[in-house]
Design a protein around this motif. Sequence first.
Motif, PDB file in Angstrom:
ATOM      1  N   HIS A  82       1.199  -1.554   0.452  1.00 44.78           N
ATOM      2  CA  HIS A  82      -0.233   0.031   0.105  1.00 44.78           C
ATOM      3  C   HIS A  82       1.033   1.560   0.170  1.00 44.78           C
ATOM      4  CE1 HIS A  82      -3.577  -2.576   0.858  1.00 44.78           C
ATOM      5  NE2 HIS A  82      -4.533  -1.393   0.718  1.00 44.78           N
ATOM      6  N   MET A  86       0.955   4.051  -2.973  1.00 46.72           N
ATOM      7  CA  MET A  86       0.874   5.734  -2.492  1.00 46.72           C
ATOM      8  C   MET A  86       1.930   6.249  -3.181  1.00 46.72           C
ATOM      9  SD  MET A  86      -1.283   4.954   1.525  1.00 46.72           S
ATOM     10  CE  MET A  86      -0.827   7.054   1.380  1.00 46.72           C
ATOM     11  N   VAL A 141      -5.695   5.968  -1.489  1.00 53.01           N
ATOM     12  CA  VAL A 141      -5.439   5.453  -2.551  1.00 53.01           C
ATOM     13  C   VAL A 141      -6.503   6.520  -3.582  1.00 53.01           C
ATOM     14  CG1 VAL A 141      -4.782   3.937  -3.964  1.00 53.01           C
ATOM     15  CG2 VAL A 141      -3.552   3.656  -1.548  1.00 53.01           C
TER      16      VAL A 141
END
Length: 299
Positions: A82, A86, A141
């Motif tokens: 993640h 990002m 996101v």
Amino acid sequence: MSVTVFIQSRNGAKRWQPGKRWLLLPALLIAAGIGAYEHNEQQFYQQQLNVDGEKAARKEQQQELLQLKSATASQLSMLATHVARMQAKLTRLEALGEQVAQSNQLEEQFDFSDEVGVGGLSDIGANIELEQLIADMDSLVLRIDKNNVQLSLLETVSSNLHIDKERYISGRPITKGWLSSHFGFRNDPFTGRRALHKGIDFAGKDGSEVVSTGGGVVTWAGPRFGYGELIEIDHGNGLRTRYGHNKALLVHAGDVVAKGEDIAVMGSTGRSTGPHVHYEVLRDGKQIDPKTFVYRKAG
């Protein structure tokens, strides 16, 4: 049944005959010993059970710890993924932001390289849970993706506005000189007869600059009958401009030119009486009076 016991002493032998209670003493001692042994055996067995139970509990705890470690490693890996996503999206977002800011001269108002200032009082909340953190990151996101799309659209609109401004035809095709002949009917300088002049002539010094009156693509750069050395530029939306009688050409067919760029050197090639540039504006292939474009304000 009776038992007689003789006890020898200095005064001679004495006879002692124990009662029934004395006869029961060995049996009681034996029974007590057996009871104590069984009790100890039971305690040992119970202790062994407790030890085995503790071993099993420790083994189960170790298994749970391994499972927790594996789950934590998996969650950390997901978290790292993640974060990487990002970072990539933020990098692109910053690049687009800087490009849009520079294109619109807003660098002083928007600095994408500095940390964004935040602050203020806040209540102390509960401890952050990993699942909630991942959910918040997923939401972030999605926001970044949305902002990327919006910023891309803004970049496209800004670019289109810039292109429209560049290809907006205005001004004179020269930097120095004067208007020597208008659009419309005039006496032809070679035949003396009345003839339609399909452009505007700007006279000047031989060798002076000829500039593009709008951004576009060069569709012709070379000699053409009557025009001498000619340059033709397509500005889109059905508009073209022509620059004739040049002494030398500075661009080639297929080149992309900007508004105000030097494209040729003024001369007197072709059907000409002296150094000047014959300037035409065509809409959908037909010559129109360039005066509207020459005297209108720059876009």
